[in-house]
Motif scaffolding. Structure first.
Motif, mmCIF file in Angstrom:
data_model
loop_
_atom_site.group_PDB
_atom_site.id
_atom_site.type_symbol
_atom_site.label_atom_id
_atom_site.label_comp_id
_atom_site.label_asym_id
_atom_site.label_seq_id
_atom_site.Cartn_x
_atom_site.Cartn_y
_atom_site.Cartn_z
ATOM 1 N N GLY A 88 0.817 -1.208 0.000
ATOM 2 C CA GLY A 88 0.000 0.000 0.000
ATOM 3 C C GLY A 88 0.852 1.260 0.000
ATOM 4 O O GLY A 88 0.556 2.224 -0.720
ATOM 5 N N MET B 122 2.165 1.745 -3.427
ATOM 6 C CA MET B 122 1.145 2.275 -4.335
ATOM 7 C C MET B 122 0.944 3.777 -4.131
ATOM 8 O O MET B 122 0.811 4.524 -5.095
ATOM 9 N N LEU C 214 -4.084 -0.252 -4.581
ATOM 10 C CA LEU C 214 -4.107 0.300 -3.231
ATOM 11 C C LEU C 214 -5.332 -0.208 -2.469
ATOM 12 O O LEU C 214 -5.241 -0.545 -1.281
#
Length: 177
Positions: free
Chosen positions: A104, A107, A153
């Protein structure tokens, strides 16, 4: 629901809600499995394509015009290794929550980099899947790249909140607990 669950549900209303909870858990597990495999697969492929051409990877980082050469060289060299490691961990389902958090963060950084290039009027290929760099303005694909990374994400966020997925090493390790 199976026929047996239907019979139990009609005899006992609480069994019906328990059966529904089991079905929802199965669906959530399936969503998590797909999220884990897609996110892990994308990171693994992206990292592999970069690690096989580290010069191109460094050139891709340089194209963003955010770092000096030495920093770009470090990022271009180590980013593929991180992508491969996180991708493998996600695919096998080991340390899923931590791997999803790292994915995450990657991203968010990738989205910020693409938005930065777009807002500064740079005409580059993102280099997400191999060598990037300058391209003709009509050949940029910033919006699709941002949307793709937002989807990834979302997958990372799902796995951060719900890291337990079927067919994972984490699930095997937790079975005895």
């Amino acid at each position: 629901m199976t026929a047996e669950q239907d019979v139990r549900a009609s005899a006992d209303p609480s069994a019906s809600s328990a059966a529904r909870a089991g079905i929802l858990a199965d669906r959530a597990g399936l969503v998590g499995l797909v999220a884990r495999l897609v996110l892990g697969g994308v990171l693994l492929v992206a990292g592999w394509l970069k690690v096989t051409d580290l010069t191109g990877s460094v050139q891709s980082v340089m194209a963003y015009e955010l770092f000096d050469y030495e920093t770009s060289r470090l990022v271009g060299t180590f980013l593929p290794i991180i992508e491969i490691a996180v991708g493998l961990l996600l695919i096998v389902g080991l340390l899923t929550r931590g791997s999803a958090i790292v994915a995450g963060i990657l991203m968010v950084v990738f989205i910020a980099g693409i938005v930065s290039a777009w807002s500064r009027g740079l005409s580059i290929d993102c280099g997400c899947f191999g060598t990037g760099g300058p391209v003709a303005p009509e050949d940029t694909a910033y919006l699709p790249e941002i949307l793709r990374d937002l989807g990834l994400l979302a997958a990372a966020a799902w796995l951060t909140v719900r890291p337990r997925t079927p067919l994972s090493i984490d699930a095997l390790l937790m079975k005895g607990r």
